[in-house]
Structure formats: structure tokens, C-alpha cells
Design an enzyme around this catalytic site. Structure first.
Site, mmCIF file in Angstrom:
data_model
loop_
_atom_site.group_PDB
_atom_site.id
_atom_site.type_symbol
_atom_site.label_atom_id
_atom_site.label_comp_id
_atom_site.label_asym_id
_atom_site.label_seq_id
_atom_site.Cartn_x
_atom_site.Cartn_y
_atom_site.Cartn_z
ATOM 1 N N TRP A 1 -1.740 -18.430 4.871
ATOM 2 C CA TRP A 1 -0.504 -18.106 5.092
ATOM 3 C C TRP A 1 -0.665 -17.048 6.436
ATOM 4 O O TRP A 1 0.320 -16.601 6.389
ATOM 5 C CB TRP A 1 0.801 -17.740 4.066
ATOM 6 C CG TRP A 1 0.496 -18.490 3.097
ATOM 7 C CD1 TRP A 1 0.587 -17.777 1.770
ATOM 8 C CD2 TRP A 1 0.785 -19.899 2.603
ATOM 9 N NE1 TRP A 1 0.689 -18.748 0.710
ATOM 10 C CE2 TRP A 1 0.785 -19.975 1.251
ATOM 11 C CE3 TRP A 1 0.800 -21.102 3.432
ATOM 12 C CZ2 TRP A 1 0.608 -21.313 0.608
ATOM 13 C CZ3 TRP A 1 1.088 -22.148 2.636
ATOM 14 C CH2 TRP A 1 0.920 -22.371 1.594
ATOM 15 N N GLU B 1 5.941 -11.116 4.639
ATOM 16 C CA GLU B 1 5.973 -9.759 4.831
ATOM 17 C C GLU B 1 6.793 -8.994 3.782
ATOM 18 O O GLU B 1 7.573 -8.122 3.977
ATOM 19 C CB GLU B 1 6.445 -9.252 6.206
ATOM 20 C CG GLU B 1 5.537 -10.172 7.407
ATOM 21 C CD GLU B 1 5.671 -9.345 8.624
ATOM 22 O OE1 GLU B 1 5.891 -8.153 8.638
ATOM 23 O OE2 GLU B 1 5.171 -9.923 9.556
HETATM 24 N N1 CAA Z 1 4.440 2.179 2.419
HETATM 25 C C1 CAA Z 1 3.442 3.017 2.234
HETATM 26 N N2 CAA Z 1 2.571 2.919 1.355
HETATM 27 C C2 CAA Z 1 2.864 2.387 0.119
HETATM 28 C C3 CAA Z 1 4.080 1.310 0.006
HETATM 29 C C4 CAA Z 1 4.805 1.428 1.433
HETATM 30 N N3 CAA Z 1 5.837 0.754 1.381
HETATM 31 N N4 CAA Z 1 4.111 0.838 -1.024
HETATM 32 C C5 CAA Z 1 3.052 1.220 -1.631
HETATM 33 N N5 CAA Z 1 2.231 1.988 -0.912
HETATM 34 C C6 CAA Z 1 1.297 2.957 -1.201
HETATM 35 C C7 CAA Z 1 1.349 3.879 -2.648
HETATM 36 O O1 CAA Z 1 1.852 5.039 -1.954
HETATM 37 C C8 CAA Z 1 -0.076 4.053 -3.228
HETATM 38 O O2 CAA Z 1 -0.808 4.872 -2.283
HETATM 39 P P1 CAA Z 1 -1.746 5.964 -3.043
HETATM 40 O O3 CAA Z 1 -2.478 5.460 -4.366
HETATM 41 O O4 CAA Z 1 -2.654 6.619 -1.953
HETATM 42 O O5 CAA Z 1 -0.622 6.984 -3.434
HETATM 43 C C9 CAA Z 1 -0.726 2.608 -2.896
HETATM 44 O O6 CAA Z 1 -0.043 2.156 -1.918
HETATM 45 C C10 CAA Z 1 -0.464 1.586 -4.163
HETATM 46 O O7 CAA Z 1 0.859 1.654 -4.374
HETATM 47 P P2 CAA Z 1 1.217 1.081 -5.707
HETATM 48 O O8 CAA Z 1 0.550 1.356 -6.887
HETATM 49 O O9 CAA Z 1 2.791 1.245 -5.906
HETATM 50 O O10 CAA Z 1 1.144 -0.343 -5.332
HETATM 51 P P3 CAA Z 1 1.606 -1.827 -6.057
HETATM 52 O O11 CAA Z 1 0.444 -2.580 -6.591
HETATM 53 O O12 CAA Z 1 2.545 -1.602 -7.384
HETATM 54 O O13 CAA Z 1 2.457 -2.567 -5.228
HETATM 55 C C11 CAA Z 1 4.020 -3.434 -3.921
HETATM 56 C C12 CAA Z 1 3.387 -2.201 -4.412
HETATM 57 C C13 CAA Z 1 5.322 -2.741 -2.910
HETATM 58 C C14 CAA Z 1 4.664 -4.603 -4.720
HETATM 59 C C15 CAA Z 1 3.254 -4.217 -2.809
HETATM 60 O O14 CAA Z 1 2.039 -4.856 -3.483
HETATM 61 C C16 CAA Z 1 3.619 -5.021 -1.764
HETATM 62 O O15 CAA Z 1 4.366 -4.563 -0.757
HETATM 63 N N6 CAA Z 1 3.505 -6.349 -1.996
HETATM 64 C C17 CAA Z 1 4.217 -7.315 -1.128
HETATM 65 C C18 CAA Z 1 3.059 -7.732 -0.144
HETATM 66 C C19 CAA Z 1 3.544 -8.365 1.351
HETATM 67 O O16 CAA Z 1 4.504 -7.739 1.767
HETATM 68 N N7 CAA Z 1 2.658 -9.016 1.507
HETATM 69 C C20 CAA Z 1 3.225 -10.095 2.846
HETATM 70 C C21 CAA Z 1 2.035 -10.658 3.314
HETATM 71 S S1 CAA Z 1 1.723 -10.313 5.051
HETATM 72 C C22 CAA Z 1 2.614 -11.483 6.007
HETATM 73 O O17 CAA Z 1 3.348 -12.031 5.320
HETATM 74 C C23 CAA Z 1 2.149 -11.554 7.261
HETATM 75 C C24 CAA Z 1 2.391 -12.793 8.105
HETATM 76 O O18 CAA Z 1 1.358 -13.420 8.601
HETATM 77 C C25 CAA Z 1 3.806 -12.987 8.710
#
Ligand code: CAA
Length: 384
Positions: free
Chosen positions: A156, A363
Site C-alpha cells: 500500500w 496514515e
Molecule cells: N508520536 C511520536 N512518538 C510516538 C507516537 C507518536 N504519535 N506514538 C508512539 N510513539 C513512540 C512512543 O513514544 C514509543 O517511543 P519510546 O519507546 O522511545 O518511548 C514508541 O513509539 C513505541 O510506542 P508504543 O509502545 O506506544 O507503540 P505501539 O506499538 O503501542 O503502537 C500505535 C502505537 C499508535 C498504535 C502505532 O503503532 C501506530 O500509529 N500505528 C498506525 C501506523 C500507521 O499510521 N500506519 C500508516 C501507514 S503509512 C501510510 O499510510 C503512508 C501512505 O503511503 C499514505
């Protein structure tokens, strides 16, 4: 909070609006129909500085603020959300990420041509089995001398077919969960790197989306973004920026639905009067316009907070969550107002609906945005 835009912001908005109407609108229906990538349009956007809007001019960007970027992206997306996402990915996910976390080498070699629009970028995080749960990366990079060897598949990927440079997230130490993930710049043409067939999508059909395959792709050590083990943090931090980008795209679609439906309601007659004069239609339009405005305010708030150097994680997710929902709702209402005409390609609102749906998915899905917002609330209330 200020509600006035600066002269510069208004000028950028007007430039984007005029450009979109003159250069994007005439081919939007045809490109949607044939899934044709807008190569010439993207080149012209580069000339306007729209492909690296927020990047410092020392890296060949336009040096504009985030609010200006959002205003321009809304105008472009009002006319064609496919062009909007191409612009959003290059600006928010690629240029902004490299400017904040790239080394001098990466900025010189990759950011400059990306920000000037000479080259196009893509952001490769998602995989067949790692979407919302982005830590579950199967793509692996193994060190070999002064290179890293990448193997795996990405899914994707927006701009995947056309991009020159891809920011690729890969596992470098499986034991360390998210701290064992690293980001690399991979160039189109590197041996073993292949782009898949363009996906045949419901919406944003003029943008290209594909899978990427890496078979023993050798990437030099100097192409590591930020540092080893920081790839997941890089992805999360960069996606916060992507989210106000997609919110802006969704705001554009939501507003376009209002514009088309309002105009139609003053042209179409039923029961001896323009349909606008029926309260059923007025109520729909009033709700649509209110929701589009609220989505815009949330989005601009997130952008203004970034410009002020404040954390905008919660605000960007709120903006994306709400604007994407409103873009779908407004497109549906616009179809309802246009009736049978709304159901055919020529009147555009059916495309608005098809284009809007993806804003609730990519995203970070709406469900992921709610997780991000809830977690930020805990922090805000001092409960974590
Ligand atoms: N901003 C900055 N840092 C963040 C963050 C944020 N929004 N969310 C998590 N982090 C950091 C945490 O601070 C942590 O860092 P440290 O260990 O250094 O303290 C690290 O990330 C891990 O955090 P979590 O343990 O909370 O992570 P998680 O596994 O529970 O996942 C989640 C959190 C929010 C569910 C994340 O996995 C997520 O955002 N998932 C969705 C992914 C996504 O958006 N994919 C889109 C694909 S890209 C796309 O679509 C592009 C395209 O082509 C259009």
C-alpha cells in the site's frame, strides 16, 4: 488564538486555488477514470514550490509555514484529492521526516531534490501483515560490512510506482521490538528493488499505490535515517505530520462537496422552485458547511501548534479523525442532494465519496487515531 491569515498565507492559498482550477481540474475526471498519474501536474507544482513547502530554502524548499501548507493542500484536494495525497506524502512523510531526522549527507543528497520536486518520495512502513500494528515488521535489514542488506515486502505504498526515493522501515534486531527497527533511504533502481503492479483502487485513482519487493538490496550505511534502532520512532514522529496532511486533504474534499451541492441546489428546480428553497436541502447544506468548517479549524489548529513549536500529536490525530469522517459524510450528502446526477462521474461528487473513504484508513485508521488521542489525554491529565 488568531483567526486572521497573513497576507503571505492568503497569497499561497490563492495561488493553489488558481493553479488547481486551471491545471488540475480539466483532467481530473479522465485521470480518475484511467488511473493516470499526474506527472506534468506534479512538475508544475514543483515549480510553485509545493513539493517541499515547509523545507528550509537552504535545502531547496520553499520555507513556508505549516498553515500555508495546509491551506494550499486543502485547495489542491478540493479539486483533486489524488493530487493532494501525492503532495501530502512528499511534503509531510518524506521531506519533513528527512529534514528533522536526516544526516547532513541525506539532506544534501536526498532532501534537496525531493524538496525542489525534481525527485518524488514515498514512505514505506506498511506490510502485508503489519498495518495498524506497525511494530510487526517482517522486512529485515542485516549488516554486511559498510552496507545493510534488505529483504522483505511493503504494501500500500502511495507514490510507490513513481517515487525515486523510498523511506523504508525495517527490522534490524528482532529481540528489541520497536527499538530494533531502523529506517533507510532506498533509491529506485538499486539492485533487487522492485515495484509491484499499480493497485486498482476505489478512489484516489490518479495517485499510484503498489507493493515493493526487496531481494538482497544493498543499501549503504550512510542511508540510515536518524540512527539504528530509531526507525519506529522516526515513523511515528513523521506520521504525526502526515496526519495533518491527510486532514487537510479530507477538508478539501469536505468543502468541495459543499461547493458543488450548494451550486447545484440553486440551479436545479423541483416543485416550482430551486431545490435550495426546500428546508430539507438547506438543513443538509448548513450541516455540511458547519462540519467542513469545524474540520478546517481543527486542522489549522494542529498546523498552528506545529508552527509555534508545540506538541501537536493529539491535535493532528483529532483533525484527521474528524476531517476524514466529515469528508465521507459530506460526499454522501452531496450525492443525495444531486440525486441521480450525483451518481454519475460527470458531476464529480461520486468521486469525492470514493476519494474520501481512504482518508479514514491510511496514515493511521480512525480507530488508531482514537488510540493516539486517548493516550495523549492520559498524559495531559497527568494520569500516565
Ligand atoms: N508520536 C511520536 N512518538 C510516538 C507516537 C507518536 N504519535 N506514538 C508512539 N510513539 C513512540 C512512543 O513514544 C514509543 O517511543 P519510546 O519507546 O522511545 O518511548 C514508541 O513509539 C513505541 O510506542 P508504543 O509502545 O506506544 O507503540 P505501539 O506499538 O503501542 O503502537 C500505535 C502505537 C499508535 C498504535 C502505532 O503503532 C501506530 O500509529 N500505528 C498506525 C501506523 C500507521 O499510521 N500506519 C500508516 C501507514 S503509512 C501510510 O499510510 C503512508 C501512505 O503511503 C499514505
Amino acid at each position: 488564538m488568531k483567526f486572521d491569515f497573513t497576507d503571505e498565507q492568503l497569497m499561497i492559498q490563492q495561488t493553489a486555488q488558481e493553479f488547481a482550477e486551471a491545471e488540475i481540474e480539466p483532467t481530473s475526471i479522465e485521470r480518475d477514470k484511467n488511473s493516470k498519474f499526474p506527472t506534468e501536474i506534479v512538475s508544475k507544482m514543483a515549480e510553485l514550490g509545493f513539493m517541499g513547502m515547509m523545507v528550509d530554502p537552504k535545502y531547496d524548499g520553499a520555507g513556508m509555514d505549516t498553515v500555508s501548507y495546509a491551506l494550499a493542500l486543502m485547495e489542491i484536494s478540493k479539486v483533486d484529492a489524488s493530487v493532494g495525497v501525492i503532495m501530502s506524502v512528499n511534503n509531510s512523510l518524506v521531506c519533513a521526516g528527512l529534514e528533522k531526522h536526516g544526516s547532513d549527507h541525506i539532506k544534501e543528497k536526498y532532501l534537496k531534490p525531493l524538496a525542489s520536486g525534481e525527485k518524488l518520495g514515498a514512505f514505506a512502513l506498511s506490510e502485508p501483515e503489519a498495518g495498524s500494528d506497525a511494530t510487526q515488521q517482517k522486512t529485515e535489514a542485516v549488516k554486511d560490512g559498510d552496507h545493510w542488506v534488505i529483504n522483505g515486502i511493503k504494501n500500500w505504498i502511495t507514490n510507490g510506482v513513481s517515487a525515486d526515493y523510498h523511506l523504508v522501515i525495517a527490522q534490524t534486531d528482532r529481540e528489541k521490538r520497536h527499538k530494533g527497527i531502523t529506517a533507510f533511504v532506498v533509491e529506485k533502481g538499486m539492485e533487487g528493488f522492485e515495484t509491484g503492479v499499480k493497485e486498482d483502487k476505489l478512489g484516489i485513482r490518479s495517485s499510484d499505490t503498489c507493493s515493493l519487493t526487496f531481494t538482497n538490496v544493498r543499501v549503504p550505511e550512510e542511508n540510515i535515517i536518524w540512527e539504528i534502532g530509531k526507525g519506529f520512532n522516526f515513523a511515528m514522529d513523521t506520521l504525526n505530520g502526515g496526519r495533518y496532511g491527510i486532514a487537510s486533504q479530507a477538508c478539501g474534499i469536505a468543502q468541495a462537496s459543499v461547493d458543488v451541492a450548494l451550486k447545484y441546489s440553486m440551479e436545479r428546480k423541483a416543485f416550482n422552485t430551486e431545490i435550495f428553497n426546500h428546508q430539507a436541502i438547506q438543513f443538509k447544506l448548513a450541516e455540511m458547511a458547519t462540519k467542513a468548517e469545524a474540520a478546517k479549524l481543527l486542522t489549522l489548529q494542529a498546523c498552528a501548534m506545529r508552527d509555534a513549536g508545540k506538541s501537536y500529536i493529539k491535535e493532528a490525530s483529532m483533525a484527521k479523525l474528524y476531517a476524514s469522517k466529515v469528508s465521507v459524510e459530506n460526499a454522501l450528502e452531496a450525492i443525495q442532494i444531486l440525486g441521480g446526477y450525483g451518481y454519475v462521474r460527470e458531476y464529480k461528487v461520486e468521486r469525492f465519496l470514493r476519494d474520501a473513504k481512504i482518508t479514514e484508513i491510511y496514515e493511521g485508521t480512525s480507530e488508531i487515531q482514537k488510540i493516539v488521542i486517548a493516550r495523549e489525554l492520559l498524559k495531559e491529565y497527568g494520569l500516565k
